[in-house]
Design an enzyme around this catalytic site. Structure first.
Site, mmCIF file in Angstrom:
data_model
loop_
_atom_site.group_PDB
_atom_site.id
_atom_site.type_symbol
_atom_site.label_atom_id
_atom_site.label_comp_id
_atom_site.label_asym_id
_atom_site.label_seq_id
_atom_site.Cartn_x
_atom_site.Cartn_y
_atom_site.Cartn_z
ATOM 1 N N GLU A 207 0.811 -1.228 0.000
ATOM 2 C CA GLU A 207 0.000 0.000 0.000
ATOM 3 C C GLU A 207 0.842 1.273 0.000
ATOM 4 O O GLU A 207 0.730 2.084 0.917
ATOM 5 C CB GLU A 207 -0.854 0.020 1.277
ATOM 6 C CG GLU A 207 -2.263 -0.414 1.071
ATOM 7 C CD GLU A 207 -2.994 -0.536 2.394
ATOM 8 O OE1 GLU A 207 -4.054 -1.154 2.387
ATOM 9 O OE2 GLU A 207 -2.525 -0.028 3.426
ATOM 10 N N PRO A 208 1.670 1.485 -0.993
ATOM 11 C CA PRO A 208 2.479 2.710 -0.982
ATOM 12 C C PRO A 208 1.661 3.957 -1.332
ATOM 13 O O PRO A 208 0.787 3.905 -2.196
ATOM 14 C CB PRO A 208 3.518 2.444 -2.083
ATOM 15 C CG PRO A 208 2.831 1.504 -3.019
ATOM 16 C CD PRO A 208 1.897 0.669 -2.186
ATOM 17 N N GLY A 209 1.959 5.043 -0.684
ATOM 18 C CA GLY A 209 1.318 6.320 -1.004
ATOM 19 C C GLY A 209 2.368 7.347 -1.372
ATOM 20 O O GLY A 209 2.537 7.747 -2.521
ATOM 21 N N ARG A 210 3.155 7.731 -0.352
ATOM 22 C CA ARG A 210 4.181 8.766 -0.516
ATOM 23 C C ARG A 210 5.121 8.475 -1.685
ATOM 24 O O ARG A 210 5.447 9.374 -2.455
ATOM 25 C CB ARG A 210 5.009 8.835 0.789
ATOM 26 C CG ARG A 210 6.033 9.941 0.820
ATOM 27 C CD ARG A 210 7.020 9.749 1.997
ATOM 28 N NE ARG A 210 6.342 9.457 3.248
ATOM 29 C CZ ARG A 210 5.969 10.374 4.131
ATOM 30 N NH1 ARG A 210 6.217 11.646 3.928
ATOM 31 N NH2 ARG A 210 5.357 9.998 5.241
ATOM 32 N N ARG B 130 3.934 19.828 7.062
ATOM 33 C CA ARG B 130 4.807 18.722 7.460
ATOM 34 C C ARG B 130 6.076 19.209 8.164
ATOM 35 O O ARG B 130 6.594 18.555 9.060
ATOM 36 C CB ARG B 130 5.187 17.863 6.238
ATOM 37 C CG ARG B 130 3.980 17.200 5.571
ATOM 38 C CD ARG B 130 4.382 16.097 4.613
ATOM 39 N NE ARG B 130 4.978 14.988 5.324
ATOM 40 C CZ ARG B 130 6.252 14.745 5.424
ATOM 41 N NH1 ARG B 130 7.123 15.518 4.816
ATOM 42 N NH2 ARG B 130 6.692 13.729 6.138
ATOM 43 N N CYS C 238 0.007 33.803 10.497
ATOM 44 C CA CYS C 238 0.292 34.507 11.748
ATOM 45 C C CYS C 238 0.761 33.527 12.806
ATOM 46 O O CYS C 238 0.049 33.265 13.786
ATOM 47 C CB CYS C 238 -0.941 35.256 12.199
ATOM 48 S SG CYS C 238 -1.341 36.520 11.018
HETATM 49 N N1 LLP Z 1 -1.447 2.064 4.456
HETATM 50 C C1 LLP Z 1 -1.898 2.505 5.633
HETATM 51 C C2 LLP Z 1 -2.775 1.665 6.421
HETATM 52 C C3 LLP Z 1 -1.521 3.771 6.094
HETATM 53 O O1 LLP Z 1 -1.975 4.188 7.261
HETATM 54 C C4 LLP Z 1 -0.665 4.568 5.316
HETATM 55 C C5 LLP Z 1 -0.271 5.897 5.767
HETATM 56 C C6 LLP Z 1 -0.226 4.080 4.080
HETATM 57 C C7 LLP Z 1 -0.622 2.810 3.684
HETATM 58 C C8 LLP Z 1 0.669 4.858 3.161
HETATM 59 O O2 LLP Z 1 1.877 5.166 3.744
HETATM 60 P P1 LLP Z 1 3.019 5.881 2.839
HETATM 61 O O3 LLP Z 1 3.442 4.876 1.804
HETATM 62 O O4 LLP Z 1 2.399 7.059 2.226
HETATM 63 O O5 LLP Z 1 4.084 6.207 3.798
HETATM 64 N N2 LLP Z 1 0.872 12.571 7.146
HETATM 65 C C9 LLP Z 1 2.104 11.835 7.365
HETATM 66 C C10 LLP Z 1 2.014 10.415 6.892
HETATM 67 C C11 LLP Z 1 0.859 9.675 7.498
HETATM 68 C C12 LLP Z 1 0.753 8.314 6.941
HETATM 69 C C13 LLP Z 1 -0.537 7.712 7.326
HETATM 70 N N3 LLP Z 1 -0.715 6.407 6.841
HETATM 71 C C14 LLP Z 1 3.244 12.571 6.677
HETATM 72 O O6 LLP Z 1 3.001 13.574 6.056
HETATM 73 O O7 LLP Z 1 4.383 12.138 6.778
#
Ligand code: LLP
Length: 429
Positions: free
Chosen positions: A282-285, A326, A357
Site C-alpha cells: 500500500e504505498p502512497g508517498r 509537514r 500569523c
Molecule cells: N497504508 C496505511 C494503512 C496507512 O496508514 C498509510 C499511511 C499508508 C498505507 C501509506 O503510507 P506511505 O506509503 O504514504 O508512507 N501525514 C504523514 C504520513 C501519514 C501516513 C498515514 N498512513 C506525513 O506527512 O508524513
C-alpha cells in the site's frame, strides 16, 4: 529555455505560473505513472507473480490521479468515505478498492459494501460486529475483510507516523491475542469472508528491516490461524516506503525492498512449512511524493540576527503552513531553489517561511539561497506531492493552492485553486 528557469516535464515554471499563479502544486504525470509502474513491476519480479499494489490515496487523492495510477495496474486504498467517494467518482471498480479506517461509520461501511469493494480492513473487535450488521442489513454475503495486525514493530520517521507499536490507535494487537481473537470472530460471522492479514508499520521508512520483521510476525499469526483451520490467503505488507526530500538523499528503491521482502517471506514460509500467501502492498508517498513540486512567489525578504549573533535571511512566500504543515508537524526537511532566473553567485543561510500569523509557519527550515533573492522571484520546493495538498488547511482563511498536471495533454488544473469566495460560501452568517 531562459537561463536559470526551472523546467518541469518540458514546461518552464515562469510560463506555468503566469497561467496558473502561485502557490501551485505542479504534478509531473509521467513521473507519477512511472513510479506506480515501478512498484508494480519490482514486487511482481521479486515475488515471481503479480502483487496487488494499492495506492494509498490519503497521500494525495483526485480523480485524475486515481485514474492514472489505476491505468498502471494499481488499486486504490481509501481511509475515509471522502476518499472512497473520490475513488468511485474516478470510476475505479469496487473490487479494486480497499477501505481502511480506525473509526469507520456504518454509512462508510455500507457504501463500501454497496460498491463491492475488494476488502474492508478491520481495525478493532467491535468493528467486526458493525461490518457484519451492515452486511446483514444490505443482505450482502461474502463481504471480504482483512485484519490489521499491530505487530509491535516501531518504524517510521516521526512518532506521529509510526503505526505498529502497541500504544497507538491502529490495528489489533498480536501480543495480547486481539488479532487472533478477531480471526475467530470473523470465522463465526456468516456474512464475512477473511481475505487476509494486514500490517502497516509506519511511514517514510528508509530500510527493509522493519518491513521484513513485520512480515515474519504476521506470517506467524497466519500459520497459527491455519493450524486452527482458518484460511488466510493474503498478507498485505502496507506502505511506508521512504523518499528523498533533500539533495544527496535517495528514495528507498522498490526493487531492493521487494527483493528483501520476497526473501524474508519465502524464508519464513519455508521455516513454518507454509505456502507463500498472496501479497499486497500500500504505498502512497513513494508514488506521488516526488512527482510534485510547489511553486511560490517570494514576498518579504528580511535579514535577521539570530541569538548566537549569526545572520539568517527570512524569505516569505505566498503560502506556508496551510499548504505544507509537514515541516512544523513532523520536523520534516525540505529544500528550496530559485526557479525563475540565475541567482547571484553569493549564497546566504535562509529560512523559507509562509504568510501565516504563526512563528512556526516554516516551509524550509534551513537552505542556502542566492543572496540577491528578492520579491517577485519564484521559489520551488520539491517532493511535496505526498501529504502536502492532502494535509492543506485554510488557516488564516488562506485559500488552498490548485494542482496542475503536466504531461497529459496541455497543462491543466486537476484540482482547482480555491478562492476566498469558496471560503465565504461556507459562511452562513
Ligand atoms: N497504508 C496505511 C494503512 C496507512 O496508514 C498509510 C499511511 C499508508 C498505507 C501509506 O503510507 P506511505 O506509503 O504514504 O508512507 N501525514 C504523514 C504520513 C501519514 C501516513 C498515514 N498512513 C506525513 O506527512 O508524513
Amino acid at each position: 529555455m531562459r537561463a536559470g528557469v526551472l523546467e518541469l516535464a518540458g514546461y518552464s515554471v515562469t510560463d506555468l505560473t503566469e497561467t496558473f499563479a502561485t502557490p501551485s502544486f505542479l504534478l509531473d504525470v509521467a513521473d507519477l505513472r512511472a513510479r506506480a509502474a515501478r512498484f508494480r513491476d519490482a514486487f511482481a519480479a521479486a515475488f515471481g507473480r503479480p502483487v496487488a499494489v494499492y495506492y494509498a490515496s490519503k497521500a494525495f487523492s483526485s480523480t485524475a490521479v486515481l485514474r492514472w495510477v489505476h491505468a498502471e495496474g494499481l488499486r486504490v486504498d481509501c481511509a475515509t468515505g471522502g476518499e472512497l467517494a473520490t475513488a468511485l467518482a474516478a470510476g475505479i471498480p469496487g473490487e479494486d478498492i480497499g477501505l481502511h479506517g480506525n473509526n469507520k461509520s456504518a454509512g462508510e461501511i455500507a457504501t463500501a459494501i454497496g460498491a463491492g469493494v475488494g476488502r474492508i480492513v478491520i481495525d478493532s473487535l467491535p468493528e467486526i460486529e458493525l461490518v457484519a450488521r451492515v452486511a446483514a442489513d444490505l443482505r450482502a454475503s461474502d463481504v471480504p475483510v482483512m485484519v490489521r495486525v499491530t505487530t509491535g514493530i516501531h518504524a517510521g520517521g516521526h512518532e506521529f507516523i509510526a503505526t505498529a507499536h502497541e500504544d497507538q490507535k491502529f490495528g489489533l494487537s498480536l501480543a495480547t491475542g486481539a488479532a487472533r481473537a478477531a480471526l475467530d470472530a470473523i470465522a463465526a460471522s456468516p456474512g464475512l469472508r477473511l481475505v487476509g492479514l494486514h500490517s502497516h508499520i509506519g511511514s517514510q521508512i528508509m530500510g527493509s528491516g522493519g518491513f521484513a520483521e513485520a512480515a515474519r510476525a504476521v506470517l506467524g499469526l497466519r500459520a497459527e490461524a491455519e493450524a486452527a483451520g482458518i484460511e488466510v490467503p493474503e498478507i498485505d505488507l502496507g506502505g511506508g516506503y521512504g523518499i528523498a526530500y533533500l539533495p544527496g538523499e535517495a528514495d528507498l528503491d522498490p526493487a531492493v525492498v521487494a527483493a528483501d521482502l520476497a526473501g524474508a517471506v519465502r524464508a519464513e514460509c519455508a521455516a513454518l512449512g507454509a505456502s507463500v500467501p498472496e501479497i499486497s502492498i500500500e504505498p502512497g508517498r513513494s508514488i506521488v511524493g516526488p512527482a510534485m513540486v510547489t511553486v511560490y512567489t517570494v514576498g518579504t525578504v528580511k535579514p535577521v540576527t539570530t541569538e548566537d549573533g549569526s545572520q539568517r535571511l527570512y524569505v516569505s512566500v505566498d503560502g506556508g503552513m496551510s499548504d505544507n504543515i509537514r515541516t512544523i508537524l513532523y520536523d520534516a526537511s525540505y529544500t528550496a531553489m530559485l526557479a525563475n532566473r540565475v541567482g547571484g553567485a553569493e549564497t546566504v543561510r535562509a529560512r523559507v517561511v509562509g504568510k501565516h500569523c504563526e512563528s512556526g509557519d516554516i516551509v524550509v527550515e534551513e537552505v542556502q539561497l542566492p543572496a540577491d533573492i528578492r520579491a517577485g522571484d519564484l521559489l520551488a520546493v520539491p517532493a511535496t506531492g505526498a501529504y502536502g495538498r492532502s494535509l492543506a488547511s485554510n488557516y488564516n482563511l488562506v485559500p488552498r493552492p490548485g494542482v496542475v498536471a503536466l504531461g497529459d495533454g496541455e497543462p491543466r488544473e486537476i484540482v482547482r485553486r480555491e478562492t476566498v469566495a469558496d471560503l465565504l460560501a461556507l459562511d452562513l452568517g
